[in-house]
Structure formats: C-alpha cells, structure tokens
Write a protein that holds these residues in place. Structure first.
Motif, PDB file in Angstrom:
ATOM      1  N   ALA A   1       0.832  -1.210   0.000  1.00  0.00           N
ATOM      2  CA  ALA A   1       0.000   0.000   0.000  1.00  0.00           C
ATOM      3  C   ALA A   1       0.865   1.259   0.000  1.00  0.00           C
ATOM      4  O   ALA A   1       0.625   2.195  -0.770  1.00  0.00           O
ATOM      5  CB  ALA A   1      -0.935   0.001   1.212  1.00  0.00           C
TER       6      ALA A   1
ATOM      7  N   LEU B   1      -7.640  -2.260  -0.969  1.00  0.00           N
ATOM      8  CA  LEU B   1      -6.625  -2.534  -1.990  1.00  0.00           C
ATOM      9  C   LEU B   1      -7.269  -2.699  -3.366  1.00  0.00           C
ATOM     10  O   LEU B   1      -6.722  -2.240  -4.377  1.00  0.00           O
ATOM     11  CB  LEU B   1      -5.830  -3.791  -1.623  1.00  0.00           C
TER      12      LEU B   1
ATOM     13  N   ASN C   1      -6.764   3.391  -0.697  1.00  0.00           N
ATOM     14  CA  ASN C   1      -5.454   3.180  -0.102  1.00  0.00           C
ATOM     15  C   ASN C   1      -5.490   3.403   1.404  1.00  0.00           C
ATOM     16  O   ASN C   1      -4.918   2.618   2.174  1.00  0.00           O
ATOM     17  CB  ASN C   1      -4.447   4.125  -0.761  1.00  0.00           C
TER      18      ASN C   1
ATOM     19  N   VAL D   1      -0.835  -4.039  -6.568  1.00  0.00           N
ATOM     20  CA  VAL D   1      -1.904  -3.837  -5.574  1.00  0.00           C
ATOM     21  C   VAL D   1      -2.935  -4.951  -5.661  1.00  0.00           C
ATOM     22  O   VAL D   1      -3.375  -5.494  -4.637  1.00  0.00           O
ATOM     23  CB  VAL D   1      -2.580  -2.462  -5.776  1.00  0.00           C
TER      24      VAL D   1
END
Length: 463
Positions: free
Chosen positions: A283, A344, A378, A449
């Motif tokens: 992240a 995410l 995020n 991600v």
C-alpha cells in the motif's frame, strides 16, 4: 480478573482520551510532513549551500536510511525503557536537529541535521504509535484512533510537498526546518501532563539481534536508493542488497536462539503480522510511487509547474483523509479483512484507470478523480493494515508490533519510487515516450496492488 472478552465495548472517548489522541496525532502529522517538506526545496538548498549534484540526494537518502534502519530497534527499546520517555526524548532531538538544519551554513551540518532528524523519526513514530495502541483498548476506539492517525499521516505527506513549496517561495527553505521547532516544543510541554508512561518491565535488550537487523535494514534501504539513481544492476546496489540479505538471515538465526529476542520468532509467524505487514508494504510502496509517476506526467507530459503539481495532489490528500475517517466505520461494518482487501481492490481499479491518460490537459479530470478515489481505497487499506498488524497482541509487544508496522511503512515509501522509476526508464530506453513509460509503470503498480489484495485475502482466511 476481567478478561478482554468480558470488557464492555466502549465507543466514546473521554475528554482526556481525546486530548491524548490530539497530542499524538499532532506529533505523527508533523513527522509525516517532515518526510516530504524538503523535496521541493532541494534545488534551492543546493544553490544556497553549495551542494554538489551527487551530494544533494543525500539530504533525502540520509533521512530515509536513519528513519527506516533504526525503527524496529527503537520500537523495542521503547517497550523496554519506556514509551513516553522515548517519545519525549525523540521529540526533543527532533526540535534540536530541525533548529540546527535551519541555521546550517555548510552542506555537512545540514546533512548531519537531516540524519539526526531521521533518527528522531525512527524513535518517535513507533513510540507514538505504541502509546496510541496502549491508550485505547482493542476494538472500535483503537480502530478509530488508528484511522485518524493514518489519515493525518497520509495528509501530512501531501501537505509537506505543498507547504515546502510555499515556505521556500514566500520565506526561505530554512523554514522547512524551523517549522518543526514550535510544534515539537508544544508537544513536549503538553504530553507529560496527559500521557502516562508504559513499558515492559525486567527485559534485556538483544544486542546481537539489534546489530544484525539494523545493519540489514540500512543495507537494503541504501541498495534501494542506489538502485533508484543508477538502476537495479548497479554493482554497489547489488552488493548492498546482498549484505542486507545476509544480515537479515543472520538476524533470524540469532532470534531463534536468543533468550530475550528483539523480535520473538513467534510474532513473525502470526498470520495477522505477516499478511498485515505485506499489505502495508504494498500500500505504501504503490501509492507513494504513484505520486512520483503522476508528477512525471503532470510536469513532463502536460507541462505543469512544480507548485501546480503539488496543488493537484491536494485532491489525493483529501481522498486519503476521507479514507482515514471512514476506515474504522468500514471495519466495524464489514470486518478488518474485508476492509483491507476491499481498500486494496479499490486502489487497484482506480490506479489501472490512469492507463487511459493522454497527452492532452483535458485528461486532468480523470487524474484528479482516480487519485482521489484511489486515495480513499489506499487509506482504508492502511487503516486495515494497522489494525491487523497490531491486533491480538499483549500491551508488552505493542512497541514491537508498531515498530514492525512503522518499518514496513518506511521501507515501502523508500522502495516504491526506485522500482517505478526503473520501469519508466526501461520503457523510455526502449524507444517509447515518457507517457508510454508512465503508462507501463501504472499497469505494474495496479498489478502489484491487485496481487496483494488476492494474497492477503487468502492468507488471512486460512486457519
């Protein structure tokens, strides 16, 4: 004796708890601002003090090395010798180093001040976070506190870039240092009246473990900074990675045999610690490096100024603040694992949409919308990471847990930009434009991600 399960779930903070939270959040926000406030001012500092081009990057590198390399050790020292004591001591050192940096007349003094600022950050960040987690019981109150902390820290990274530009243009780059002093002094005055001391009694410091893990982290972070400048095949970068790997393996072996280990091996086997920190690493690495990629796009493709670029990232900052504020509510509604994975996933989708960006300024609307949405996702993921990585542990290990989480954060911030920079450079070297290189790096970023979301979702589900 009352067990954790028998405690009533409290969802309201007392007035004193709110005051404690404000003091700790102010300190963490200031540290986050300090990470990025000098980046915009580097060329001006170089001209003012006579830095060489090669020496200028050490203003950022020296800070990153100290902040990332000593965080885990500082978190454990805070557990053993007093979290409030380390927190206050670190704030005092930060104030002195900031004053020295603002008054510096030579490159050497400024670099020393910046390294000491990094050391102070390595002490204050895990100590402050462990004071936060031990001041609020596990559950809604701690989730809310961690969410606000994450929101302000992320906002601080963005605010630092904008504030650095304003202070440099309106006053002097020296105020990027001086601004820390009154804030640190205020925290030093107020904190002792509100925050109680906490520590783990009668434990010895694991010196071999401290030496190997600190040396290993320093080598890895140095390798990442070298790779960002010269590429991942540069001999010195490869040598640093090799040394770091050897020392970290040695650290693992030392901890398995130590009577009072710096990091008990058992905590590294916890699924929440492993997968929570993996999520946090990705992240932080991907979002900070996305800012780098969008900076290239805004300045080198669309032709915006550095100040206008900083203002554009204010939308991203607003998104992260929203994500931090709602993070605890999302966790309360759907659970920590779902919030972490969902955050995410939202970040991955928003980032992937930036592949559509073109060379026309009309695409700015997409950039602002996608970065704002990605910032929300995020930050929800980061709140989920902090809750996951610090949950289910006794108060005696909170300094260690927050030290690990802080180390994850700082290594992620350090590693993201070199990786994405290498991807862009490879695309441009292959005959593509800067826009092509940025597009490829955006795809890699989004892919990382998404992969993290899948892995963490599966890993936290396993019994």
């Amino acid at each position: 004796m009352t067990t954790t399960l028998e405690r009533p779930v409290t969802t309201r903070m007392s007035g004193r708890s709110k005051a404690v939270l404000v003091v700790l959040l102010v300190a963490q926000f200031m540290l986050a601002v300090d990470f990025s406030i000098l980046n915009v001012a580097l060329p001006v500092i170089g001209e003012g003090l006579g830095f060489t081009l090669g020496g200028l990057q050490w203003i950022a590198t020296g800070f990153a090395l100290a902040a990332a390399g000593f965080t885990l050790l500082a978190g454990r020292v805070a557990d053993l010798f007093g979290r409030r004591r380390l927190f206050l001591g670190g704030m005092a050192v930060l104030a002195i180093a900031s004053l020295a940096g603002g008054l510096a007349q030579t490159p050497e003094i400024l670099l020393i001040a910046r390294v000491v600022q990094g050391l102070a950050t390595a002490v204050v960040t895990p100590a402050g976070l462990s004071l936060l987690t031990t001041s609020f019981p596990e559950g809604p109150l701690r989730d809310k506190a961690l969410g606000l902390n994450g929101a302000l820290m992320s906002a601080g990274f963005t605010a630092g870039a904008v504030l650095g530009g304003l202070l440099t243009d309106l006053l002097s780059w020296r105020w990027a240092f001086f601004i820390n002093v009154p804030v640190a002094v205020a925290v030093l005055v107020v904190a002792p009246m509100l925050i109680a001391e906490s520590r783990v009694p009668q434990r010895k410091l694991d010196v071999p473990g401290a030496v190997t893990v600190t040396g290993g982290l320093l080598a890895v972070v140095y390798g990442l900074t070298r790779a960002g400048e010269h590429g991942f095949t540069e001999p010195l970068a490869l040598a640093a990675f090799a040394v770091g790997a050897v020392l970290l393996v040695a650290f693992w072996l030392v901890e398995r045999r130590a009577g009072a280990p710096l990091v008990p091996v058992g905590i590294l086997k916890r699924r929440t610690v492993i997968w929570g920190n993996l999520a946090g690493l990705i992240a932080f690495a991907t979002e900070t490096s996305l800012v780098f990629l969008m900076t290239l796009y805004l300045q080198q493709v669309l032709g915006y100024s550095a100040f206008a670029t900083g203002l554009a990232f204010g939308v991203l900052g607003a998104g992260t603040v929203v994500g931090g504020v709602i993070g605890a509510r999302v966790i309360a509604r759907i659970g920590t694992r779902a919030a972490l994975v969902g955050g995410l996933a939202v970040q991955a989708v928003a980032t992937a949409s930036l592949v559509l960006l073109g060379a026309d300024r009309g695409w700015l609307t997409l950039l602002l919308a996608a970065t704002a949405l990605g910032g929300v996702g995020n930050m929800v993921a980061i709140v989920g990471f902090m809750v996951t990585a610090t949950s289910g542990l006794p108060d005696g290990e909170q300094g260690l847990a927050t030290g690990l989480a802080t180390m994850t954060q700082q290594v992620g911030i350090t590693m993201g930009i070199p990786v994405m920079s290498a991807v862009v450079a490879a695309g441009v070297a292959g005959g593509g434009s800067v826009l092509d290189g940025v597009g490829t790096a955006v795809l890699v970023n989004a892919g990382l991600v998404l992969a993290a979301a899948v892995l963490v979702g599966v890993g936290l589900r396993r019994k």
